[in-house]
Design a protein around this motif. Structure first.
Motif, PDB file in Angstrom:
ATOM      1  N   VAL A  76       5.470   0.223  -7.340  1.00  0.00           N
ATOM      2  CA  VAL A  76       5.184   1.589  -7.807  1.00  0.00           C
ATOM      3  C   VAL A  76       3.731   1.951  -7.517  1.00  0.00           C
ATOM      4  O   VAL A  76       2.859   1.076  -7.436  1.00  0.00           O
ATOM      5  CB  VAL A  76       5.416   1.788  -9.335  1.00  0.00           C
ATOM      6  CG1 VAL A  76       6.884   1.808  -9.670  1.00  0.00           C
ATOM      7  CG2 VAL A  76       4.667   0.746 -10.135  1.00  0.00           C
ATOM      8  N   CYS A  77       3.494   3.259  -7.360  1.00  0.00           N
ATOM      9  CA  CYS A  77       2.136   3.748  -7.145  1.00  0.00           C
ATOM     10  C   CYS A  77       1.681   4.421  -8.433  1.00  0.00           C
ATOM     11  O   CYS A  77       2.315   5.363  -8.917  1.00  0.00           O
ATOM     12  CB  CYS A  77       2.103   4.741  -5.985  1.00  0.00           C
ATOM     13  SG  CYS A  77       0.478   5.474  -5.747  1.00  0.00           S
ATOM     14  N   ASP A  78       0.571   3.915  -8.996  1.00  0.00           N
ATOM     15  CA  ASP A  78       0.057   4.478 -10.245  1.00  0.00           C
ATOM     16  C   ASP A  78      -0.629   5.813 -10.010  1.00  0.00           C
ATOM     17  O   ASP A  78      -0.918   6.554 -10.940  1.00  0.00           O
ATOM     18  CB  ASP A  78      -0.936   3.497 -10.888  1.00  0.00           C
ATOM     19  CG  ASP A  78      -0.244   2.193 -11.264  1.00  0.00           C
ATOM     20  OD1 ASP A  78       0.960   2.252 -11.611  1.00  0.00           O
ATOM     21  OD2 ASP A  78      -0.882   1.120 -11.185  1.00  0.00           O
ATOM     22  N   ASN A  79      -0.879   6.113  -8.767  1.00  0.00           N
ATOM     23  CA  ASN A  79      -1.597   7.347  -8.448  1.00  0.00           C
ATOM     24  C   ASN A  79      -0.655   8.536  -8.254  1.00  0.00           C
ATOM     25  O   ASN A  79      -0.836   9.580  -8.844  1.00  0.00           O
ATOM     26  CB  ASN A  79      -2.445   7.121  -7.198  1.00  0.00           C
ATOM     27  CG  ASN A  79      -3.354   8.291  -6.908  1.00  0.00           C
ATOM     28  OD1 ASN A  79      -3.971   8.842  -7.816  1.00  0.00           O
ATOM     29  ND2 ASN A  79      -3.417   8.686  -5.648  1.00  0.00           N
ATOM     30  N   CYS A  80       0.403   8.336  -7.411  1.00  0.00           N
ATOM     31  CA  CYS A  80       1.259   9.492  -7.096  1.00  0.00           C
ATOM     32  C   CYS A  80       2.700   9.320  -7.571  1.00  0.00           C
ATOM     33  O   CYS A  80       3.507  10.234  -7.446  1.00  0.00           O
ATOM     34  CB  CYS A  80       1.241   9.779  -5.601  1.00  0.00           C
ATOM     35  SG  CYS A  80       2.154   8.554  -4.639  1.00  0.00           S
ATOM     36  N   GLY A  81       3.037   8.156  -8.099  1.00  0.00           N
ATOM     37  CA  GLY A  81       4.372   7.976  -8.646  1.00  0.00           C
ATOM     38  C   GLY A  81       5.400   7.465  -7.664  1.00  0.00           C
ATOM     39  O   GLY A  81       6.563   7.302  -7.999  1.00  0.00           O
ATOM     40  N   VAL A  83       0.863  -1.183   0.000  1.00  0.00           N
ATOM     41  CA  VAL A  83       0.000   0.000   0.000  1.00  0.00           C
ATOM     42  C   VAL A  83       0.901   1.235   0.000  1.00  0.00           C
ATOM     43  O   VAL A  83       1.903   1.271   0.710  1.00  0.00           O
ATOM     44  CB  VAL A  83      -0.916   0.018   1.252  1.00  0.00           C
ATOM     45  CG1 VAL A  83      -1.817   1.238   1.239  1.00  0.00           C
ATOM     46  CG2 VAL A  83      -1.743  -1.260   1.337  1.00  0.00           C
ATOM     47  N   CYS A  84       0.539   2.218  -0.791  1.00  0.00           N
ATOM     48  CA  CYS A  84       1.375   3.410  -0.926  1.00  0.00           C
ATOM     49  C   CYS A  84       1.410   4.202   0.389  1.00  0.00           C
ATOM     50  O   CYS A  84       0.371   4.578   0.913  1.00  0.00           O
ATOM     51  CB  CYS A  84       0.842   4.308  -2.046  1.00  0.00           C
ATOM     52  SG  CYS A  84       1.797   5.825  -2.214  1.00  0.00           S
ATOM     53  N   PRO A  85       2.603   4.474   0.900  1.00  0.00           N
ATOM     54  CA  PRO A  85       2.708   5.216   2.161  1.00  0.00           C
ATOM     55  C   PRO A  85       2.421   6.710   1.990  1.00  0.00           C
ATOM     56  O   PRO A  85       2.252   7.418   2.975  1.00  0.00           O
ATOM     57  CB  PRO A  85       4.164   4.987   2.593  1.00  0.00           C
ATOM     58  CG  PRO A  85       4.900   4.652   1.349  1.00  0.00           C
ATOM     59  CD  PRO A  85       3.922   4.033   0.406  1.00  0.00           C
ATOM     60  N   VAL A  86       2.360   7.176   0.729  1.00  0.00           N
ATOM     61  CA  VAL A  86       2.105   8.598   0.491  1.00  0.00           C
ATOM     62  C   VAL A  86       0.612   8.864   0.363  1.00  0.00           C
ATOM     63  O   VAL A  86       0.051   9.721   1.043  1.00  0.00           O
ATOM     64  CB  VAL A  86       2.853   9.091  -0.781  1.00  0.00           C
ATOM     65  CG1 VAL A  86       2.602  10.577  -1.002  1.00  0.00           C
ATOM     66  CG2 VAL A  86       4.342   8.797  -0.666  1.00  0.00           C
ATOM     67  N   CYS A  87      -0.058   8.076  -0.517  1.00  0.00           N
ATOM     68  CA  CYS A  87      -1.460   8.379  -0.785  1.00  0.00           C
ATOM     69  C   CYS A  87      -2.421   7.243  -0.438  1.00  0.00           C
ATOM     70  O   CYS A  87      -3.627   7.415  -0.528  1.00  0.00           O
ATOM     71  CB  CYS A  87      -1.634   8.767  -2.258  1.00  0.00           C
ATOM     72  SG  CYS A  87      -1.338   7.393  -3.377  1.00  0.00           S
ATOM     73  N   GLY A  88      -1.885   6.092  -0.042  1.00  0.00           N
ATOM     74  CA  GLY A  88      -2.766   5.008   0.389  1.00  0.00           C
ATOM     75  C   GLY A  88      -3.303   4.144  -0.743  1.00  0.00           C
ATOM     76  O   GLY A  88      -4.117   3.257  -0.523  1.00  0.00           O
ATOM     77  N   TYR A  89      -2.844   4.408  -1.957  1.00  0.00           N
ATOM     78  CA  TYR A  89      -3.251   3.630  -3.128  1.00  0.00           C
ATOM     79  C   TYR A  89      -2.591   2.249  -3.100  1.00  0.00           C
ATOM     80  O   TYR A  89      -1.501   2.108  -2.551  1.00  0.00           O
ATOM     81  CB  TYR A  89      -2.768   4.376  -4.373  1.00  0.00           C
ATOM     82  CG  TYR A  89      -3.827   4.563  -5.438  1.00  0.00           C
ATOM     83  CD1 TYR A  89      -4.905   5.428  -5.221  1.00  0.00           C
ATOM     84  CD2 TYR A  89      -3.730   3.900  -6.663  1.00  0.00           C
ATOM     85  CE1 TYR A  89      -5.859   5.615  -6.197  1.00  0.00           C
ATOM     86  CE2 TYR A  89      -4.693   4.083  -7.651  1.00  0.00           C
ATOM     87  CZ  TYR A  89      -5.749   4.951  -7.409  1.00  0.00           C
ATOM     88  OH  TYR A  89      -6.680   5.124  -8.374  1.00  0.00           O
ATOM     89  N   GLU A  90      -3.232   1.285  -3.721  1.00  0.00           N
ATOM     90  CA  GLU A  90      -2.610  -0.042  -3.815  1.00  0.00           C
ATOM     91  C   GLU A  90      -1.394   0.022  -4.750  1.00  0.00           C
ATOM     92  O   GLU A  90      -1.463   0.594  -5.827  1.00  0.00           O
ATOM     93  CB  GLU A  90      -3.631  -1.041  -4.364  1.00  0.00           C
ATOM     94  CG  GLU A  90      -3.139  -2.459  -4.412  1.00  0.00           C
ATOM     95  CD  GLU A  90      -3.940  -3.385  -3.500  1.00  0.00           C
ATOM     96  OE1 GLU A  90      -3.647  -4.589  -3.516  1.00  0.00           O
ATOM     97  OE2 GLU A  90      -4.849  -2.902  -2.786  1.00  0.00           O
TER      98      GLU A  90
HETATM   99 ZN   LIG Z   1       0.793   6.861  -3.936  1.00  0.00          ZN
END
Ligand SMILES: [Zn+2]
Length: 366
Positions: free
Chosen positions: A345-350, A328-335
């Motif tokens: 990698v996070c597809d939401n925030c990079g 889980v992305c530690p920046v935005c919480g995206y999978e």
């Molecule tokens: Zn993210």
């Protein structure tokens, strides 16, 4: 808080009566279950030891609570400590004497059912170190492990956790084959990060060889040939191989724990542990690792956690268990999406990081 650490010491087999020790174990078990056991041919002073259990429960690392009807209960023993300045602590007639003046441990009456029978074993360095750190050895136990006589010593120390500095030591326990990752965080920055792995190829090779030989041994057994020279030789070889394998894993775990605890102490860090043994088990299942090897990995993972927390407590290092996600992305919480080479990698925030590093970012969040 009382912290405890324990050690096992192998006793010289030729100077111990294994049957006598086994009998004492059975009697201890009965005493523990509430029976009054008095046997005419065993010394009273030894029999009193069986009832020491009441002071022992919850205090020992080995078989804290004996299972009902399980006859392998180790015999609790009181100790006498004689220090190098001549002062003494404990019970004067205790069966275990830790003599720091002569640097020996004396065992009286518990190795053989003979009046005044006593043996001496050299004082382990472990004991001297624990006593130097302010520990005291009030308890000991004697018993059999795989039919061999051992003495277990338990050191106790009263210790409070220290006030942590601005360092955090994060320890993320993954599936064994992916290792244990740790990082040192200071004021919100990862200043060091390292995944640790045992030499898996060596472990796998030893394991595979032991499986192959066991199969061969099984074939001999089915033919009724296990008692032949060949069968005996093979069995010896298998046992030796397994011992080497366990020793390798044990060694690795001990050294890693030692290093991590030293690190925490040096920086007066607070330790955050993510202990995902259940998740690891699933991961290992998915990766189709042979069940024997999986069990071995998990056993040593558990041993790692146990050893780590025991030593953190002993040195008063504050620690906590926290769930630190790695997907889980530690920046935005995206999978997060996993790329080859365990890169997330996070597809939401990079956001992008190696899988074993993601938990470290989570640990920085309050
Ligand atoms: Zn993210």
């Amino acid at each position: 808080m009382i912290a405890r650490r324990a050690i096992l010491i192998e006793l010289p087999k030729d100077r111990c009566d294994v049957d006598y020790i086994r009998r004492l174990m059975v009697l201890t078990n009965l005493a523990y279950q509430g029976y009054e056991v008095w046997v005419p041919d065993i010394l009273k002073s030894i029999q009193y030891q069986f009832y020491n259990f009441k002071n022992y429960t919850k205090s020992l690392a080995f078989g804290t609570t004996p299972k009902r009807w399980f006859a392998r209960t180790w015999i609790p023993l009181t100790t006498l400590r004689i220090f190098s300045d001549g002062s003494m602590k404990g019970n004067g007639v205790a069966p275990v004497v830790l003599d720091f003046k002569c640097n020996v441990i004396r065992l009286r009456q518990v190795c053989r059912n003979e009046p005044r029978y006593s043996i001496e074993v050299p004082m382990p360095r472990w004991v001297i170190e624990r006593v130097k750190e302010g520990g005291d050895i009030k308890f000991a136990r004697i018993g059999l492990k795989d039919g061999e006589p051992y003495l277990a010593l338990v050191a106790e120390r009263v210790v409070g956790p220290y006030q942590p500095s601005n360092y955090i030591l994060v320890i993320d326990v993954n599936a064994w084959n992916h290792g244990i990752a740790w990082s040192l965080i200071k004021d919100g920055f990862i200043i060091k990060w390292k995944p640790e792995r045992p030499n898996l190829r060596e472990v796998d090779n030893l394991y595979n060889l032991s499986v192959r030989l066991s199969r061969e041994y099984g074939r001999l057994k089915r033919l009724g040939l296990e008692k032949t020279e060949e069968g005996k030789r093979l069995w010896k070889k298998i046992k030796k191989l397994r011992r080497r394998l366990y020793a390798k894993m044990r060694n690795y775990v001990q050294k890693l724990v030692h290093r991590l605890v030293r690190k925490a102490l040096r920086h007066r860090a607070i330790v955050v542990i993510d202990d995902m043994i259940e998740e690891s088990r699933r991961e290992l299942l998915e990766e189709k690792i042979p069940s024997g090897l999986r069990k071995l990995y998990l056993t040593y993972l558990r041993r790692f956690i146990k050893l780590l927390t025991t030593q953190l407590q002993w040195y008063g290092v504050p620690y906590e268990f926290r769930r630190l996600p790695s997907a889980v992305c530690p920046v935005c919480g995206y999978e997060l999406t996993q790329l080859p080479g365990r890169i997330m990698v996070c597809d939401n925030c990079g956001f992008k990081a190696p899988r074993d590093k993601v938990p470290m970012y989570w640990a920085m969040k309050p």
